[in-house]
Design a protein around this motif. Structure first.
Motif, PDB file in Angstrom:
ATOM      1  N   SER A 386       0.871  -1.186   0.000  1.00 22.49           N
ATOM      2  CA  SER A 386       0.000   0.000   0.000  1.00 22.49           C
ATOM      3  C   SER A 386       0.906   1.234   0.000  1.00 22.49           C
ATOM      4  O   SER A 386       2.080   1.155   0.418  1.00 22.49           O
ATOM      5  N   VAL A 387       0.364   2.372  -0.451  1.00 22.42           N
ATOM      6  CA  VAL A 387       1.150   3.609  -0.479  1.00 22.42           C
ATOM      7  C   VAL A 387       1.558   3.948   0.945  1.00 22.42           C
ATOM      8  O   VAL A 387       0.732   3.905   1.861  1.00 22.42           O
ATOM      9  N   GLY A 388       2.800   4.298   1.121  1.00 22.65           N
ATOM     10  CA  GLY A 388       3.333   4.653   2.434  1.00 22.65           C
ATOM     11  C   GLY A 388       3.995   3.507   3.150  1.00 22.65           C
ATOM     12  O   GLY A 388       4.607   3.713   4.202  1.00 22.65           O
ATOM     13  N   ASP A 389       3.863   2.240   2.603  1.00 27.20           N
ATOM     14  CA  ASP A 389       4.513   1.104   3.261  1.00 27.20           C
ATOM     15  C   ASP A 389       6.026   1.226   3.149  1.00 27.20           C
ATOM     16  O   ASP A 389       6.539   1.710   2.123  1.00 27.20           O
ATOM     17  N   LYS A 390       6.681   0.844   4.224  1.00 30.36           N
ATOM     18  CA  LYS A 390       8.133   0.816   4.222  1.00 30.36           C
ATOM     19  C   LYS A 390       8.590  -0.586   3.834  1.00 30.36           C
ATOM     20  O   LYS A 390       8.066  -1.576   4.335  1.00 30.36           O
ATOM     21  N   ALA A 402      13.082   1.824   1.481  1.00 29.54           N
ATOM     22  CA  ALA A 402      12.277   2.673   0.592  1.00 29.54           C
ATOM     23  C   ALA A 402      10.875   2.766   1.148  1.00 29.54           C
ATOM     24  O   ALA A 402      10.450   1.956   1.978  1.00 29.54           O
ATOM     25  N   VAL A 403      10.169   3.815   0.667  1.00 30.97           N
ATOM     26  CA  VAL A 403       8.759   4.028   1.028  1.00 30.97           C
ATOM     27  C   VAL A 403       7.963   3.975  -0.243  1.00 30.97           C
ATOM     28  O   VAL A 403       8.319   4.617  -1.244  1.00 30.97           O
ATOM     29  N   ILE A 404       6.864   3.279  -0.238  1.00 23.40           N
ATOM     30  CA  ILE A 404       6.028   3.103  -1.429  1.00 23.40           C
ATOM     31  C   ILE A 404       5.223   4.380  -1.624  1.00 23.40           C
ATOM     32  O   ILE A 404       4.478   4.813  -0.741  1.00 23.40           O
ATOM     33  N   GLN A 405       5.394   4.998  -2.819  1.00 22.86           N
ATOM     34  CA  GLN A 405       4.671   6.210  -3.147  1.00 22.86           C
ATOM     35  C   GLN A 405       3.495   5.939  -4.069  1.00 22.86           C
ATOM     36  O   GLN A 405       2.520   6.692  -4.075  1.00 22.86           O
ATOM     37  N   GLU A 406       3.587   4.843  -4.822  1.00 22.08           N
ATOM     38  CA  GLU A 406       2.502   4.577  -5.776  1.00 22.08           C
ATOM     39  C   GLU A 406       2.547   3.094  -6.149  1.00 22.08           C
ATOM     40  O   GLU A 406       3.611   2.497  -6.236  1.00 22.08           O
ATOM     41  N   THR A 407       1.363   2.505  -6.358  1.00 17.85           N
ATOM     42  CA  THR A 407       1.276   1.101  -6.797  1.00 17.85           C
ATOM     43  C   THR A 407       0.419   1.024  -8.025  1.00 17.85           C
ATOM     44  O   THR A 407      -0.497   1.845  -8.199  1.00 17.85           O
TER      45      THR A 407
END
Length: 423
Positions: A386-390, A402-407
């Protein structure tokens, strides 16, 4: 006229009872043998036999009660001459005296022949003459029991033949009557005695001979006794019957384990001949010597072969041969071990290569990265993010956070086509 009622008068019953008392009290009439011919014989269901005994001039009524009949060894028939033993008595109800028989034997050749055939048929039907039940005679009896008259010719013939054929065999004599009414009891006693002491070291015998010399049919009749036949059949010790001459046959001959024509023949059949034994010993001695000579010759030949063997005549040659053989075996063993180790090394290298191809670090070395959650769980699908997951990115030479910004979920087929275009 004298008075009709006399106090000293007998009644008919009293008179008959008195006559009976006189007859039965007379010792000459209470134990006697009567010779005569049977007539009017009738056996009742009660088991009693009523008959008459007669001669050319007179007749007397007679009866044999059931107990005595049960001991009979033949069946009385009209016209048969017999010797009957018993006593004289009276039958008060009829006022007649009679002979009460307790024993009966045939008298005369014709009667004896009938009784003989009757008993022979009876015992034969019971299987007493069956060859299968007869016991074999011992080949070398150490002691023989003889049931016969101690003063007759039979015992002397047996002893004479025994001394000639096999002097080492002992002969024990059981003195017996061999003729007359009392003979069967003595003969039975002899068989029973030897069976009773069969395990006694001093009296036990291996074989029994029963017999006597020749005589008339009446003289030999004691050996046709039914109870004697059954005693012989039950004997645990083999029995040889030797009664009379070669032409004489008795019931003993049929029931015994072996019939001998004469007492002398019985001894010959029962004992080995010392001459035959000497010849057998000589033959066995010759065979033993020949066997030992052959065996010694074989051992001598073998010993000579061993003495001539190189291992004894030239031991250094044998040592050299064994050493060369050992060296050859050692080389073969080393070569075999070397080949085996090479084969195992190659197999191990193939396994290592296969394991290396499956190593995930090798895949990372080709430009791929391993995505893991902070807990270390492998992320294999974008649907897990999900967006924001580390996440942690693991490369072949280290890691990055890293941090997820978009999927975005793409069509797999399109991804493959795009990948192919890039290639």
């Amino acid at each position: 006229m004298e008075p009709m009622n006399r106090p000293d008068a007998f009644s008919v019953s009293q008179l008959n009872e008195y006559v009976k008392m006189l007859l039965e009290g007379n010792p000459n009439l209470s134990d006697l043998w009567v010779q005569g011919e049977i007539s009017g014989a009738k056996l009742y269901a009660s088991g009693h036999l009523y008959f008459s005994l007669k001669d050319s001039d007179s007749v007397i009524s007679a009866v044999m009660f059931r107990g005595a009949m049960a001991k009979m060894e033949f069946e009385p028939e009209n016209g048969m001459k017999v010797l009957a033993h018993g006593r004289v008595s009276a039958y008060p109800p009829r006022g007649q005296y009679q002979f009460i028989a307790d024993r009966m034997i045939p008298d005369g050749a014709g009667a004896l022949a009938v009784a003989f055939e009757q008993l022979k048929a009876k015992l034969g039907a019971e299987g007493l003459f069956d060859p299968a039940r007869k016991k074999p005679l011992p080949s070398h009896p150490r002691r023989i029991g003889v049931v016969t008259s101690p003063s007759g010719a039979a015992v002397h013939d047996i002893i004479r033949v025994a001394k000639k054929r096999c002097p080492s065999t002992e002969i024990l004599i059981f003195p017996s009557l061999v003729q007359g009414a009392e003979a069967p009891a003595y003969l039975r006693g002899g068989i029973q005695y030897f069976n009773a002491v069969k395990d006694d070291p001093e009296q036990g015998v291996d074989l029994i001979i029963i017999g006597r010399g020749g005589g008339s049919a009446e003289d030999l009749w004691g050996f046709n006794d039914e109870r004697l036949a059954r005693v012989i059949a039950a004997s645990e010790i083999p029995v040889v019957s030797a009664v009379g001459h070669e032409v004489d046959f008795t019931i003993c001959d049929f029931v015994a384990d072996l019939r001998a024509a004469t007492p002398s023949a019985a001894a010959e059949l029962s004992l080995p001949d010392k001459g035959d034994l000497s010849r057998q010993v000589a033959a066995l001695t010759t065979r033993l010597e020949s066997s030992q000579t052959t065996r010694l010759r074989r051992f001598r030949t073998r010993l000579e072969q061993l003495a001539a063997a190189k291992v004894l005549t030239s031991p250094e040659g044998a040592y050299r041969l064994r050493r060369e053989t050992l060296e050859g075996l050692s080389k073969r063993l080393n070569l075999s071990v070397s080949r085996h180790l090479t084969h195992k090394r190659q197999s191990l290298e193939r396994v290592v290569t296969g394991l290396g191809a499956l190593n995930p670090l090798a895949v990372l070395g080709r430009g791929y990265a391993l995505v893991q959650s902070p807990e270390g769980t492998v992320i294999s699908s974008v649907g897990q993010l999900s967006v924001g997951d580390k996440v942690t990115l693991r490369f072949t030479d280290g890691t990055a956070r890293a941090v997820i910004q978009e999927t975005a979920i793409h069509n797999q087929e399109q991804e493959v086509q795009a990948h192919e275009r890039d290639q």
